[in-house]
Design a protein around this motif. Structure first.
Motif, PDB file in Angstrom:
ATOM      1  N   ILE A 279      -1.408  -7.491   6.459  1.00  0.00           N
ATOM      2  CA  ILE A 279      -1.944  -6.305   7.128  1.00  0.00           C
ATOM      3  C   ILE A 279      -3.434  -6.184   6.858  1.00  0.00           C
ATOM      4  O   ILE A 279      -4.224  -5.874   7.757  1.00  0.00           O
TER       5      ILE A 279
ATOM      6  N   PHE B  83      -2.865   0.529   4.255  1.00  0.00           N
ATOM      7  CA  PHE B  83      -1.534   0.088   3.834  1.00  0.00           C
ATOM      8  C   PHE B  83      -1.543  -0.044   2.322  1.00  0.00           C
ATOM      9  O   PHE B  83      -2.252  -0.877   1.763  1.00  0.00           O
ATOM     10  N   ARG B  84      -0.791   0.833   1.625  1.00  0.00           N
ATOM     11  CA  ARG B  84      -0.768   0.811   0.172  1.00  0.00           C
ATOM     12  C   ARG B  84       0.604   1.241  -0.320  1.00  0.00           C
ATOM     13  O   ARG B  84       1.291   2.008   0.339  1.00  0.00           O
TER      14      ARG B  84
ATOM     15  N   ASN C 175       4.327  10.457   4.132  1.00  0.00           N
ATOM     16  CA  ASN C 175       3.636   9.308   3.539  1.00  0.00           C
ATOM     17  C   ASN C 175       2.325   9.718   2.891  1.00  0.00           C
ATOM     18  O   ASN C 175       1.823   9.058   1.984  1.00  0.00           O
TER      19      ASN C 175
ATOM     20  N   TRP D  43       2.269   2.698   5.187  1.00  0.00           N
ATOM     21  CA  TRP D  43       1.036   3.077   5.875  1.00  0.00           C
ATOM     22  C   TRP D  43       0.696   4.533   5.565  1.00  0.00           C
ATOM     23  O   TRP D  43       1.572   5.399   5.555  1.00  0.00           O
TER      24      TRP D  43
ATOM     25  N   TYR E  50      -3.292   4.006  16.029  1.00  0.00           N
ATOM     26  CA  TYR E  50      -2.268   4.073  14.980  1.00  0.00           C
ATOM     27  C   TYR E  50      -1.007   4.820  15.391  1.00  0.00           C
ATOM     28  O   TYR E  50      -0.051   4.870  14.621  1.00  0.00           O
TER      29      TYR E  50
ATOM     30  N   TYR F  59       3.422  -4.286  12.825  1.00  0.00           N
ATOM     31  CA  TYR F  59       2.417  -3.407  12.235  1.00  0.00           C
ATOM     32  C   TYR F  59       1.076  -3.453  12.966  1.00  0.00           C
ATOM     33  O   TYR F  59       0.145  -2.766  12.568  1.00  0.00           O
TER      34      TYR F  59
ATOM     35  N   HIS G  79       1.280  -7.062   2.350  1.00  0.00           N
ATOM     36  CA  HIS G  79       0.051  -6.295   2.126  1.00  0.00           C
ATOM     37  C   HIS G  79      -1.168  -7.092   2.575  1.00  0.00           C
ATOM     38  O   HIS G  79      -2.054  -6.581   3.268  1.00  0.00           O
TER      39      HIS G  79
END
Length: 454
Positions: free
Chosen positions: A83, A365-366, A200, A370, A191, A17, A80
Motif C-alpha cells: 500500500i 495505512f497503519r 478506525n 486504513w 478514498y 485497496y 503495508h
C-alpha cells in the motif's frame, strides 16, 4: 525482484485497496497511448500476481484486448509496504528531478537494465519522495540522449541505493508526442471506495499530557482554551480522545465534560462502551440542569473525520451545544504545512508525506487498517466555521502545523439538521454495525435548548 517481459493479463488480480479513480476522457487517452506506443512502463505486481501499481493501465490493456504486459514482480512484500508503494508510486508519476543515464547511445529501443554507476543526477527536485521510495521500485523512460523523461525520482533512488535501474529507451522523435500522454492525469486519489468506518479513527487519537515532553500538549488548549477559561464556565470537549485535558480540568475544580464516542480501554484498542454511555449521561444531566455550554472545544477532530458528512455533523453538533454568548474553539492540521513538508529534503516519519484527494483527505495505512486525515487552510476553515457561527476569527501561522478558529454567536440551523447530526454523533456506528441507542434523551434536550437559544 524479477522482470517478466510477457506476463499474462488473465493471471493478474487488481488490489482491493487502490484508492485512485480515472475519468472517461483520461481512460480513452490512456488506451490511445497504449495503441500508439505500446507498454513503456511495466506493471508492478507482488509474487501472487496482485497488482501493486498500474491499475489503470491494466484496465486499459484489457479494454483494447491486449493479452500480456511487461511486469516487475516484487517478492516478500508485506501488505503495508504494498500500500505504501502504491501511494508513493502514484506520487512520482511527475518528472521534476533532472537525471541522465549514460551509455545508452548504441542500445535499441525498449527495456534495458542499467548499472547505478551510469545514473547521473543533475538535480534532485523531489527529495522527500525520493527519500521515502528507497525501499520500493519502479522504472523510467529515457530519450536517445539518455535524459530521463518520466519517473526520474526512481532513478535518483536507485542511484542512492546503488541498485540497477530498469529503463525504457525511446527515440527522441517520439518523445514529444508521448509527453502529451505522460502528463495527463490517469487517476486521482479517491478514498470513498475504501469505505473506511469512522471507528478506525480511534487509531488517530493523540496521547496528551503524558510523562513525555511538552510536544504532547495540545496547542489548541494551551493557546486558546485555557487562557479564556473561567471558574464559572461549563466546558465540553467534543471528541476528547483519552480525555487528558478534561481529567486535568476536573481535578482543578472546573466544570468540564468530555465526549469521546471511541474511548478506548486502557492499554488496548477495545472501545469502552460503558464509559462512552457514562459520558453521554453526564452531559445529558449537565444540560438538563444548566442548559448549553459556555465553551465548546473541538481539538483535532476536523482532521480525523472520514468524510464531509461527518464534518457537517460534528460542526452542527458543536453549534447546537453552545450557549448564545459562548465560545467555540477548534484546532486542526494545516494544509499549507503539508505542502511545505512534501518539499523538505528529509522527513522524520513516513506519515508526514500526505496523498491528498480533491477534498484534501489523505489516506494512511497503519496497524493493518486504513485511516484518514483531513486538512484545512486558513481560508477553508473560516469558510466552514462561517456556516455555523456569525463571528469567526482564524489564528495560526500561514504555514504552521495547525490552524485555529475562535467563534461566537452560533447560528440557528434547521431543526432537521440538528436531529440528523445529533443522532449520528451521539449514536455512532461501532464494529459489527452495533449502535448503543442510548442517545434519545440527550438529542431531545440539545434540540430543545438550541431552539430556545434562537
Amino acid at each position: 525482484m524479477s522482470f517478466v517481459r510477457h506476463y499474462p493479463l488473465n493471471q493478474i488480480t487488481p488490489a482491493d485497496y487502490n484508492p485512485r479513480k480515472i475519468t472517461n476522457d483520461s481512460f480513452n487517452q490512456l488506451k490511445e497511448s497504449l495503441k500508439r506506443f505500446g507498454i513503456v512502463k511495466p506493471l508492478i505486481l507482488n509474487e501472487r500476481g496482485v497488482i501493486i501499481a498500474g491499475h489503470q493501465r491494466l484496465k486499459a490493456m484489457k479494454a483494447i484486448d491486449m493479452q500480456e504486459s511487461p511486469a516487475m514482480v516484487l517478492s516478500e512484500v508485506s501488505l503495508h509496504d504494498e500500500i505504501r508503494f502504491n501511494l508513493f508510486h502514484n506520487s512520482v508519476e511527475t518528472n521534476v528531478s533532472i537525471v541522465f543515464v549514460n551509455g545508452l547511445e548504441d542500445q535499441d529501443e525498449g527495456y534495458h537494465w542499467v548499472d547505478p554507476n551510469r545514473i547521473h543526477v543533475v538535480n534532485n527536485k523531489n527529495p522527500s519522495i525520493t527519500y521515502e521510495i528507497c525501499r520500493v521500485w519502479g522504472s523510467v523512460i529515457v530519450n536517445d540522449k539518455g535524459q530521463v523523461i518520466a519517473n526520474a525520482d526512481y532513478a535518483v533512488a536507485c542511484k542512492q541505493l546503488k541498485e540497477p535501474l530498469l529503463v525504457y529507451k525511446m527515440n527522441s522523435n517520439q518523445i514529444e508526442t508521448l509527453e502529451k500522454y505522460l502528463h495527463s492525469n490517469y487517476g486521482s486519489y479517491h478514498y470513498d471506495e475504501l469505505k473506511i468506518p469512522s471507528y478506525n479513527q480511534l487509531h488517530c487519537q493523540m496521547h496528551r499530557l503524558t510523562a513525555r515532553k511538552k510536544k504532547n500538549h495540545s496547542s489548541t488548549y494551551e493557546q486558546y482554551v485555557l487562557p479564556i477559561l473561567q471558574r464559572n464556565h461549563r466546558l465540553i470537549d467534543f471528541g476528547s480522545g483519552e480525555c487528558a485535558y478534561i481529567k486535568k480540568l476536573v481535578e482543578q475544580g472546573y466544570k468540564a465534560y468530555g465526549y469521546e464516542p471511541y474511548y478506548r480501554k486502557k492499554g488496548s484498542w477495545i472501545i469502552d462502551m460503558k464509559r462512552v454511555i457514562k459520558m453521554i449521561k453526564a452531559i445529558e444531566w449537565s444540560i438538563e440542569q444548566k442548559g448549553l455550554f459556555d465553551v465548546v472545544v473541538l481539538d483535532g477532530v476536523l482532521n480525523s473525520v472520514v468524510h464531509l458528512d461527518f464534518e457537517r455533523w460534528v460542526m452542527t453538533a458543536c453549534n447546537s451545544l453552545l450557549r448564545k454568548d459562548g465560545t467555540f474553539i477548534t484546532g486542526t492540521r494545516n494544509l499549507k504545512s503539508i505542502k511545505t513538508n512534501n518539499k523538505k529534503k528529509r522527513l522524520n516519519r513516513v506519515r508526514q508525506i500526505q496523498f491528498l484527494d480533491s477534498n484534501n483527505f489523505s489516506g494512511i495505512f497503519r496497524d493493518g487498517i486504513w485511516t484518514l486525515q483531513h486538512f484545512h487552510d486558513h481560508t477553508s476553515l473560516k469558510r466552514l466555521c462561517k456556516r455555523y457561527f456569525n463571528q469567526v476569527e482564524i489564528f495560526g501561522a500561514k504555514s504552521g502545523a495547525n490552524v485555529y478558529a475562535v467563534c461566537k454567536s452560533p447560528k440557528l440551523l434547521p431543526l432537521n439538521e440538528y436531529q440528523e447530526a445529533l443522532n449520528e454523533e451521539f449514536n455512532m456506528v461501532y464494529p459489527g454495525g452495533y449502535r448503543h441507542n442510548k442517545h434519545q434523551r440527550i438529542v431531545e434536550l440539545i434540540q430543545k435548548f438550541a431552539k430556545e437559544r434562537g
